[in-house]
Design a protein around this motif. Structure first.
Motif, PDB file in Angstrom:
ATOM      1  N   ARG A  44       0.836  -1.190   0.000  1.00 28.67           N
ATOM      2  CA  ARG A  44       0.000   0.000   0.000  1.00 28.67           C
ATOM      3  C   ARG A  44       0.878   1.250   0.000  1.00 28.67           C
ATOM      4  NH1 ARG A  44      -4.970  -1.234   4.235  1.00 28.67           N
ATOM      5  NH2 ARG A  44      -5.932  -2.915   3.033  1.00 28.67           N
ATOM      6  N   ALA A  45       0.268   2.323  -0.497  1.00 25.25           N
ATOM      7  CA  ALA A  45       1.001   3.586  -0.580  1.00 25.25           C
ATOM      8  C   ALA A  45       1.351   4.090   0.810  1.00 25.25           C
ATOM      9  CB  ALA A  45       0.164   4.613  -1.324  1.00 25.25           C
ATOM     10  N   ILE A  99       8.159   9.618   1.534  1.00 26.93           N
ATOM     11  CA  ILE A  99       7.530   8.517   0.813  1.00 26.93           C
ATOM     12  C   ILE A  99       8.092   7.215   1.372  1.00 26.93           C
ATOM     13  CG2 ILE A  99       7.016   7.549  -1.445  1.00 26.93           C
ATOM     14  CD1 ILE A  99       6.057  10.449  -1.006  1.00 26.93           C
ATOM     15  N   PRO A 101       6.347   3.228   2.081  1.00 28.83           N
ATOM     16  CA  PRO A 101       5.111   2.445   1.985  1.00 28.83           C
ATOM     17  C   PRO A 101       4.590   1.961   3.333  1.00 28.83           C
ATOM     18  CG  PRO A 101       6.668   1.762   0.297  1.00 28.83           C
ATOM     19  CD  PRO A 101       7.411   2.694   1.216  1.00 28.83           C
ATOM     20  N   GLY A 188      -4.853   1.736 -10.380  1.00 29.58           N
ATOM     21  CA  GLY A 188      -3.450   1.844  -9.986  1.00 29.58           C
ATOM     22  C   GLY A 188      -2.592   0.774 -10.620  1.00 29.58           C
ATOM     23  N   SER A 213       3.241   8.823  -8.891  1.00 26.20           N
ATOM     24  CA  SER A 213       3.853   8.599  -7.594  1.00 26.20           C
ATOM     25  C   SER A 213       5.084   7.715  -7.781  1.00 26.20           C
ATOM     26  CB  SER A 213       2.838   7.962  -6.647  1.00 26.20           C
ATOM     27  OG  SER A 213       3.368   7.802  -5.346  1.00 26.20           O
ATOM     28  N   ARG A 215       7.656   4.392  -5.757  1.00 23.61           N
ATOM     29  CA  ARG A 215       7.884   3.441  -4.684  1.00 23.61           C
ATOM     30  C   ARG A 215       9.374   3.334  -4.357  1.00 23.61           C
ATOM     31  NH1 ARG A 215       3.792   4.259  -3.682  1.00 23.61           N
ATOM     32  NH2 ARG A 215       1.895   3.029  -3.438  1.00 23.61           N
ATOM     33  N   ARG A 221       4.612   3.852  -8.916  1.00 25.93           N
ATOM     34  CA  ARG A 221       3.175   3.695  -8.704  1.00 25.93           C
ATOM     35  C   ARG A 221       2.468   4.830  -9.430  1.00 25.93           C
ATOM     36  NH1 ARG A 221      -0.604  -0.155  -7.592  1.00 25.93           N
ATOM     37  NH2 ARG A 221      -1.911   0.306  -5.793  1.00 25.93           N
ATOM     38  N   TYR A 223      -1.499   6.261 -11.074  1.00 24.95           N
ATOM     39  CA  TYR A 223      -2.943   6.106 -10.954  1.00 24.95           C
ATOM     40  C   TYR A 223      -3.658   6.894 -12.037  1.00 24.95           C
ATOM     41  CZ  TYR A 223      -2.017   4.565  -6.101  1.00 24.95           C
ATOM     42  OH  TYR A 223      -1.560   3.919  -4.985  1.00 24.95           O
ATOM     43  N   ALA A 296      -3.499  12.097   1.050  1.00 25.33           N
ATOM     44  CA  ALA A 296      -2.427  11.332   1.707  1.00 25.33           C
ATOM     45  C   ALA A 296      -2.517  11.420   3.228  1.00 25.33           C
ATOM     46  CB  ALA A 296      -1.061  11.812   1.226  1.00 25.33           C
TER      47      ALA A 296
END
Length: 391
Positions: A44-45, A99, A101, A188, A213, A215, A221, A223, A296
């Motif tokens: 998950r983000a 950032i 996860p 996503g 985004s 990772r 990532r 969307y 977020a």
């Protein structure tokens, strides 16, 4: 088994609460129907506010986030074929976001709890919480084919958006459920590719919203806003990349492609359970509230909840004082509603609504233009995005 605090759910809220309680000398038992592998393996983000990182560091679980997390001091809003940077460092006195996860946060919390001798029961079944309105609550569950019974003094419901503990708060009165379902979803992908941007890109386009985004240096990532009825089979790779290039188009934009190894459709909503407590039960994290991911805020709200709750529980066990526990809902709700407003604002400003007209699209562009041109507008966005202090 008699314990001080029983925690239902080994997500960010439950594990962080157990960790913070241990810092106060209060021991707990965490139960979850998922296995450890399932919890640590659900990707998950993760966008951590400055205060969340500071709390992790101060309580001994910040080593990996400091080493592996990517610190961002801004984001880019794209509309009308141009990018506009929101400079967090300039607008918030040097603050930013990291950032990192969510599943990595959970790995850190699980490792720390087990190293500290914490009791986490993974992969249990038939979890039942009873008696929270009286003086003798119980948590019953099956482990290894045998029923186990915990007798906690206090219970924390941290069992996520599909919570069962939430429904132990009496309804319809005094509980109020505040709910909004959004008429679109996010599609996503995870792709093996280098970063398309040094910072996150939030793109407004007449075809719909897009988010660029990241990772890691090799996994990205991305969307796309889609119809909530879409499935991964509706989006072959060529269509995904074409639409990303279209929505994140214009001056200075680039989308670096690579093999796509995961596709998913994310539906989201806004929800608040009020109050967040009943008797000896206290809700935290997604069990009490959910927000759309545009702002977020999800994991950060969970951390903020249990920061307040752990201090209130510590005060209670230290001297029997119930003031902070009684005020738990009133203390955390203002932050929850600020996060709901910010997440709704970002969502409504950037997404194309169904049946949107030219009027609607131009109104959104005018709002984005004001936000990006005005220092006051940029500051409002930046301060909300990086988060406010926990105290």
């Amino acid at each position: 088994m008699r314990i001080q605090v029983g925690i239902v759910g080994a997500g960010p809220a439950g594990l962080m609460l157990a960790h913070l309680l241990h810092q106060h000398g209060i021991e707990s038992v965490v139960v979850d129907t998922r296995t450890r592998d399932e919890i640590e393996g659900t990707i998950r983000a993760g966008v951590l506010e400055q205060t969340s990182v500071d709390l992790m560091t101060a309580t001994g679980i910040g080593d990996r986030v400091k080493q592996q997390g990517q610190v961002h001091h801004g984001i880019e809003l794209r509309f009308g074929g141009q990018g506009h940077r929101i400079d967090f460092a300039d607008l918030t006195g040097g603050r930013g976001v990291t950032i990192y996860p969510q599943h990595e946060v959970l790995k850190d919390l699980i490792a720390k709890r087990l190293a500290d001798g914490g009791d986490i029961r993974f992969g249990v079944s038939d979890v039942r919480v009873e008696g929270v309105g009286g003086d003798s609550p119980t948590i019953r569950f099956t482990e290894g084919g045998t029923e186990q019974v915990l007798h906690p003094v206090l219970v924390a419901g941290c069992d996520g958006s599909r919570s069962t503990t939430r429904f132990l708060v009496p309804a319809p009165k005094p509980r109020q459920d505040h709910f909004r379902q959004y008429p679109f979803a996010w599609f996503g992908i995870l792709a093996e590719a280098p970063p398309s941007s040094d910072e996150l890109i939030y793109a407004h386009h007449e075809n719909g919203f897009a988010l660029v985004s990241t990772r890691s240096p090799t996994v990205q990532r991305l969307y796309l806003q889609v119809d909530p009825n879409d499935t991964p089979t509706d989006w072959p790779d060529d269509r995904i990349w074409q639409e990303l290039h279209t929505r994140v188009s214009g001056e200075g934009a680039r989308i670096l492609e690579g093999p796509i190894f995961q596709k998913s459709v994310l539906h989201f909503r806004s929800f608040v359970c009020e109050p967040m407590q009943y008797g000896r039960l206290f809700l935290a994290g997604d069990a009490a509230h959910t927000v759309p991911p545009t702002g977020a805020k999800g994991m950060n709200l969970a951390i903020a909840d249990v920061y307040v709750l752990s201090r209130a529980m510590a005060e209670y066990f230290a001297g029997g004082e119930t003031g902070a526990l009684d005020a738990y809902t009133a203390t955390v709700l203002p932050r929850v509603w600020r996060a709901q407003h910010f997440s709704w604002w970002m969502t409504s400003m950037l997404h194309r609504m169904p049946e949107a007209s030219g009027f609607d699209l131009n109104r959104q562009r005018a709002e984005l233009d004001f936000v990006t041109r005005s220092r006051a507008g940029r500051t409002l966005l930046a301060e909300n995005y990086v988060g406010t202090p926990l105290d």
